[in-house]
Design an enzyme around this catalytic site. Structure first.
Site, PDB file in Angstrom:
ATOM      1  N   HIS B   7       0.758  -1.346   0.050  1.00 18.24           N
ATOM      2  CA  HIS B   7      -0.032  -0.084   0.040  1.00 18.24           C
ATOM      3  C   HIS B   7       0.776   0.970  -0.096  1.00 18.24           C
ATOM      4  O   HIS B   7       2.031   1.156   0.394  1.00 18.24           O
ATOM      5  CB  HIS B   7      -0.688  -0.135   1.365  1.00 18.24           C
ATOM      6  N   HIS B  79       3.938   7.064   3.898  1.00 17.37           N
ATOM      7  CA  HIS B  79       5.016   5.966   3.687  1.00 17.37           C
ATOM      8  C   HIS B  79       4.683   4.953   2.571  1.00 17.37           C
ATOM      9  O   HIS B  79       3.357   5.152   2.049  1.00 17.37           O
ATOM     10  CB  HIS B  79       5.019   5.190   5.209  1.00 17.37           C
ATOM     11  N   GLU B 130       7.671   0.878   5.205  1.00 14.98           N
ATOM     12  CA  GLU B 130       7.177  -0.228   5.891  1.00 14.98           C
ATOM     13  C   GLU B 130       7.559  -1.579   5.447  1.00 14.98           C
ATOM     14  O   GLU B 130       7.277  -1.696   4.069  1.00 14.98           O
ATOM     15  CB  GLU B 130       5.750   0.210   6.279  1.00 14.98           C
TER      16      GLU B 130
END
Lengths: 134, 134
Positions: B7, B79, B130
């Site tokens: 994502h 992020h 991440e």
């Protein structure tokens, strides 16, 4: 209206180092640098299984990336690109909804040889959004 | 090593307005808000055909998103999340390459119930990265 996420573009201060990092440290498939003089950038595409990362580096003094890297010397995420089926229809819908299209409002040919437009970041949660017709 | 782009996370100053915009103006499939008290955020997932956009909104005074929205009042890309098969192996490889892992270095359970880690933005072209084990 929007379809796939075509790519995430990351402006980088050192294209060779960033390419090597994605290839070696992150173990991704990294392409060769391509100059895009019409856009004032050199790009490197990183192929992920479901989308691409586009590393952006300034090409020439008039590059739109120069100002971004002055403000963000380590680099940063520059824009995200969504695919659309019909860019003129998408543009007219967005204009009718009150969104602002950057530049002349006419699509330009992007790094993949397809028509693209950019939308005003202030209208989209601070994100520069590119639309690409596929 | 890295796999799919899981994502792109966008911090937004108004979660309801951003959800409505993605649903109505951009015509995307938008989920319901989910509180993630362990991460100090409320999230809304937008399902694209190949990946997801995660809208992030602060939950509580200690939310890690508060500082970001103070600096970026319109919001912004917060992020990007890459999938990995084995998060401990990925972490150890990255540490050996000199990258810094945020926090204790031990994976936490993320918004999808899977182990996640965050890498230092200064080590990755100004991008907060991440990693999520899938």
């Amino acid at each position: 209206m929007i379809g796939r996420l075509n790519h995430v573009a990351i402006a980088v201060p050192d294209l060779e180092a960033a390419s090597a990092q994605y290839r070696n440290t992150l173990g991704a498939t990294v392409g060769a640098p391509q100059d895009e003089p019409d856009h004032g950038v050199t790009v490197v595409f990183i192929e992920l299984p479901n989308t691409k990362i586009e590393l952006l580096y300034p090409l020439g003094d008039e590059s739109p990336i120069n100002g971004f890297l002055e403000k963000n010397p380590s680099g940063g995420i520059h824009h995200i690109c969504y695919e659309v089926d019909d860019i003129l229809k998408a543009r007219d819908h967005l204009l009718a909804e009150g969104a602002r299209v950057l530049g002349s409002g006419e699509p330009k040919i992007g790094a993949h040889g397809k028509p693209v437009l950019f939308l005003h970041p202030k209208d989209f949660n601070g994100c520069l959004v590119e639309l690409e017709q596929v």
